[in-house]
Design a protein around this motif. Structure first.
Motif, PDB file in Angstrom:
ATOM      1  N   ARG A 149       0.857  -1.189   0.000  1.00 28.90           N
ATOM      2  CA  ARG A 149       0.000   0.000   0.000  1.00 28.90           C
ATOM      3  C   ARG A 149       0.893   1.238   0.000  1.00 28.90           C
ATOM      4  N   ASP A 150       0.241   2.408   0.164  1.00 30.60           N
ATOM      5  CA  ASP A 150       1.005   3.657   0.125  1.00 30.60           C
ATOM      6  C   ASP A 150       1.997   3.777   1.271  1.00 30.60           C
ATOM      7  N   ASP A 151       1.783   3.052   2.368  1.00 28.01           N
ATOM      8  CA  ASP A 151       2.683   3.158   3.516  1.00 28.01           C
ATOM      9  C   ASP A 151       3.530   1.897   3.708  1.00 28.01           C
ATOM     10  N   THR A 152       3.630   1.072   2.656  1.00 25.78           N
ATOM     11  CA  THR A 152       4.434  -0.146   2.750  1.00 25.78           C
ATOM     12  C   THR A 152       5.361  -0.252   1.547  1.00 25.78           C
ATOM     13  N   VAL A 193       9.807   9.715   4.190  1.00 25.61           N
ATOM     14  CA  VAL A 193       8.666   8.851   4.474  1.00 25.61           C
ATOM     15  C   VAL A 193       9.149   7.681   5.327  1.00 25.61           C
ATOM     16  N   SER A 194       8.195   7.020   5.947  1.00 22.91           N
ATOM     17  CA  SER A 194       8.489   5.812   6.722  1.00 22.91           C
ATOM     18  C   SER A 194       7.593   4.702   6.197  1.00 22.91           C
ATOM     19  N   LEU A 195       8.206   3.625   5.671  1.00 20.07           N
ATOM     20  CA  LEU A 195       7.458   2.544   5.041  1.00 20.07           C
ATOM     21  C   LEU A 195       7.746   1.229   5.743  1.00 20.07           C
ATOM     22  N   TRP A 200      13.925   8.347   2.059  1.00 22.08           N
ATOM     23  CA  TRP A 200      13.724   9.626   1.398  1.00 22.08           C
ATOM     24  C   TRP A 200      13.385   9.340  -0.048  1.00 22.08           C
ATOM     25  N   ARG A 201      12.354  10.036  -0.542  1.00 18.71           N
ATOM     26  CA  ARG A 201      11.905   9.790  -1.909  1.00 18.71           C
ATOM     27  C   ARG A 201      12.762  10.565  -2.906  1.00 18.71           C
TER      28      ARG A 201
END
Length: 820
Positions: free
Chosen positions: A592-595, A620-622, A613-614
């Motif tokens: 998903r967006d957070d994984t 972000v934290s995934l 870091w994108r």
């Protein structure tokens, strides 16, 4: 003994001519390749292209810097960030530049820019006028004034009228009005300024930072850089390709120099050993008159030094003359920048001279040791008995090199199969195998010669008996003359075969996981525009999955080093329908967006939350929900929300049962600089691209190396010619005609070439089997493919040279008895 060595060289110069030529050519080759390396390192960067006319350029800081326990660690950002629009008003006379994807439909890869930025190169109108309306453009190539054309941008395709043609710049460009360019790409990429740099910096210091927008993704960079002079070249579109080409040239020169050193040692040691074998009686007579073992060995070393100094000096002086031709060759193959300036440094010549002398000393060690072991009594029996070809030292050296090569291949196949595909890993193994085959060649001469001569036994005449008998009776001589053929053919066959197998494996790793029926790819480098992807998704009966390349940054090495990792943004709901993705733990259903799903190289555990870091620097934290298998096509998978403004590089199309979409796909991609193809057609393009790209550099290396080995072959055969003069004269004395003697010589030369080719085949088979074992771990069974056309060409060249080198001396032989 040095005086005796000099006298020996004067009297027996023909015995050392081959060594002299081999050393001179080797030193010249190393000096030339050293100058190529020096040229790649010392050549100044190409001057600014895009902003050549603008003395000052203001750009955002496109580097991500992260605090670590030991300071800061940084890496270049993959996603551009723009400048604060307020800065343009703070710098009087600044030209706002925006660079974005824009390409004529069916035209060459190009970029879009505002017309005001044309003066930065500068690029001037050669015909027509500047654009004044939203539907007007100026182009540098691909269209004529007055025509309406379709231009593809990130948003899609739209019709424009060409109102002007501009002079060529650093890359093909489509110029829009400033207002239209701002709407197509709101991001400001640079400010070109015609004012003093100090004044520009002072104006920028008054600007305040701009906070990032909601969600953590910065709209603009809060830090800027002021570039002047050569620094402006950092913004050129050819910067990365220039650096890649420079690195390619350095890599090729380094690999070729390594092979040159190996071949020089191989050739010099074999020619000196051959020369020592020819002089057994001479050394025995010296021992008879009182020369000690040490004196004989010092004489051989003295001969080697005298030859090496003269040959290496000649090669070191003449080698740099080949620098420009080698650079031109690499440039024509796309493996070196055309603007590299040949180095004039004397260091490569000094190194080549020293290496040549060192190679001669190393190459003569075994020969000197053997010369010192000659006994006085051998002066009487040398004419009748050939010394034993395989000494204990030769058995140990040959067996040790062979065992080292086999063990290295086994270790690579088990512990690091992907590393075995690297030339830097595989080429040393090739050298070990060739050296081992050369040392062990006398063992195989008798059975191989008998095997190859078996068909001749059915022919009439004495030639069927004389030809193999001569080769078998003098196994050392046959092995020495076959050694250059062995090296030449084994180098070409092993390296070309390994390249073909490696290319096939890499292509299979990309092709085999694909389950899609069709693939849609962009014609250029801009990606698939948004309008096209919407049209693809609207095709009835087709499921479309796009793949968007992006980058993620992680802190590794105990949190001390920022590493940029490639990632692919995909739709997790449809990914597994178009790709077979190996998963060793977890499930892609949780993507998903957070994984995130990662490969084993990340060295993180399932369920761990990773700080990333994108591509634009946003943090972000995934959570890791899947660990990919070793054969995964991607290093990591994320959802499209993390792709930011990047465009898809590929679209997979999976048809539902009974659906047909070939015509609809063709209509969808028309005018969008993209093409659709079946999986089979795409697989063919993957194979051809991999083969052409990887073999260019290899062919350049082989071309340089084979010229050396061919010279070694001719030298060895010419050195062997005097030994055969007595035998050929005896044949004439026994009644053989000149034509019969020449046929015998030709048959013997071809038999020697056949022995070398068969030994090369054994070395090649062993090397390719070791590589096969490693590739088997990566992609399963792969065909052992050898490009036979160039290999047959190399064998034919060796055969022609062997015949010429043997026939020319034999054609002058008269009917004389064998000297006693």
């Amino acid at each position: 003994m040095l005086r005796i060595a000099w006298s020996t060289l004067r009297v027996r110069w023909s015995s050392f001519a081959g060594t002299f030529v081999a050393l001179a050519f080797g030193a010249a080759l190393m000096a030339a390749l050293g100058q190529v390396l020096a040229s790649g390192i010392s050549s100044p960067d190409r001057g600014p292209q895009r902003y050549a006319a603008a003395p000052v350029v203001v750009v955002p800081d496109e580097r991500l810097t992260v605090r670590t326990p030991f300071g800061g660690s940084g890496a270049p950002l993959a996603e551009p960030r723009g400048l604060d629009p307020e800065l343009a008003g703070r710098v009087p006379g600044a030209v706002v530049d925006r660079i974005f994807a824009a390409q004529l439909a069916g035209g060459p890869p190009a970029v879009g820019r505002p017309w005001s930025a044309a003066r930065t190169a500068p690029q001037r109108l050669s015909s027509g006028r500047a654009p004044a309306a939203d539907d007007e453009i100026v182009v540098t190539t691909g269209a004529q004034v007055g025509r309406r054309v379709q231009v593809v941008t990130a948003a899609g395709t739209r019709s424009y009228r060409v109102v002007g043609i501009a002079s060529a710049g650093p890359q093909p460009t489509v110029f829009f009005t400033d207002e239209r360019a701002a709407r197509l790409s709101p991001r400001i990429d640079a400010l070109a300024v015609w004012r003093p740099a100090a004044e520009v910096r002072a104006a920028l210091n008054q600007a305040s930072g701009v906070a990032p927008r909601q969600g953590g993704t910065p709209v603009i960079s809060t830090e800027v850089k002021v570039l002047t002079g050569q620094e402006r070249a950092l913004l050129d579109p050819s910067r990365e390709s220039d650096e890649q080409a420079r690195n390619n040239a350095n890599t090729i020169a380094g690999i070729a120099a390594g092979f040159a050193g190996f071949i020089a040692v191989f050739v010099v040691s074999s020619t000196f050993a051959f020369a020592v074998g020819q002089r057994q009686r001479e050394f025995a007579l010296l021992r008879t008159v009182g020369a000690t073992t040490g004196q004989v060995r010092r004489m051989v070393y003295g001969e080697a030094l005298l030859v090496a100094i003269a040959a290496s000096a000649l090669g070191a002086l003449t080698g740099p003359l080949a620098t420009r031709p080698i650079l031109d060759l690499l440039s024509s193959l796309g493996m070196a920048p055309a603007w590299l300036v040949p180095s004039t440094s004397p260091v490569p010549s000094y190194v080549a001279f020293g290496t040549g002398v060192l190679v001669a000393v190393l190459g003569v060690v075994v020969a000197a040791w053997r010369a010192g072991r000659v006994r006085p009594a051998e002066a009487l029996r040398q004419a009748a008995v050939e010394p034993r070809a395989m000494t204990p030292g030769r058995w140990i050296a040959g067996g040790g090199l062979l065992a080292t090569a086999v063990i290295s291949m086994a270790v690579n196949a088990v512990s690091d199969p992907s590393g075995a595909t690297n030339n830097k890993t595989f080429m040393p193994i090739v050298m070990l195998l060739i050296a081992a085959a050369g040392l062990l060649a006398p063992v195989f001469v008798r059975p191989v010669a008998n095997l190859l001569a078996a068909p001749l036994g059915r022919l009439r005449g004495a030639g069927a008996l004389v030809v193999p008998a001569g080769a078998v009776a003098s196994t050392r001589r046959t092995a020495a003359t076959a050694a250059p053929v062995l090296m030449t053919v084994a180098l070409a066959t092993t390296l070309l075969g390994a390249a073909a197998m490696t290319d096939a494996t890499k292509a299979a790793m990309r092709i085999d996981p694909v389950r899609a029926d069709y693939l849609v790819l962009p014609s250029g480098t801009a990606g698939l525009d948004r309008q096209l992807t919407e049209r693809l998704r609207a095709i009835p009966g087709a499921g479309v999955t796009t793949v968007t390349p992006t980058s993620l940054y992680t802190l590794e090495g105990a949190g001390t080093q920022l590493i940029q990792r490639p990632a692919e943004a995909v739709n997790p709901a449809t990914l597994t329908t178009v790709l077979s993705v190996p998963v060793t733990a977890g499930s892609l259903a949780g993507l998903r967006d957070d994984t995130i799903a990662v490969s084993p190289t990340w060295e993180v555990s399932l369920g761990r939350r990773v700080r990333l870091w994108r591509a634009d620097g946003s943090q972000v934290s995934l959570k890791v929900v899947a660990l990919l298998g070793a054969g995964s096509a991607a290093d990591a998978y994320v959802t499209p929300v993390h792709a930011l403004s990047a465009l898809p590089s590929l679209a997979y199309v999976k048809l539902r049962p009974g659906a047909s979409a070939a015509k609809a796909l063709e209509q969808a991609v028309e005018g969008h600089n993209a093409r659709s193809m079946t999986k089979a057609a795409w697989a063919g393009t993957i194979n051809s691209r991999a083969a052409s790209a990887s073999r260019l550099g290899l062919l350049a290396v082989l071309g340089i190396m084979l010229s050396y080995t061919v010279i070694a072959q001719v030298n060895t055969l010419l050195m062997a010619a005097p030994d055969r003069a007595g035998e050929h004269g005896a044949l004439r004395l026994l009644g053989a005609t000149r034509a019969q003697v020449l046929r015998y010589v030709v048959a013997e030369a071809l038999l020697v070439v056949a022995v070398g080719v068969l030994l090369a085949a054994l070395a090649t088979a062993l090397g390719l089997l070791g590589l096969y074992a490693a590739l088997l771990q990566l992609a399963g069974p792969v065909a052992i493919d050898v490009p036979w056309q160039p290999v047959i060409g190399v064998i034919a060249l060796c055969s022609v040279l062997a015949v010429l080198a043997a026939v020319l001396p034999a054609s002058r032989v008269r009917a004389v008895a064998i000297p006693r």
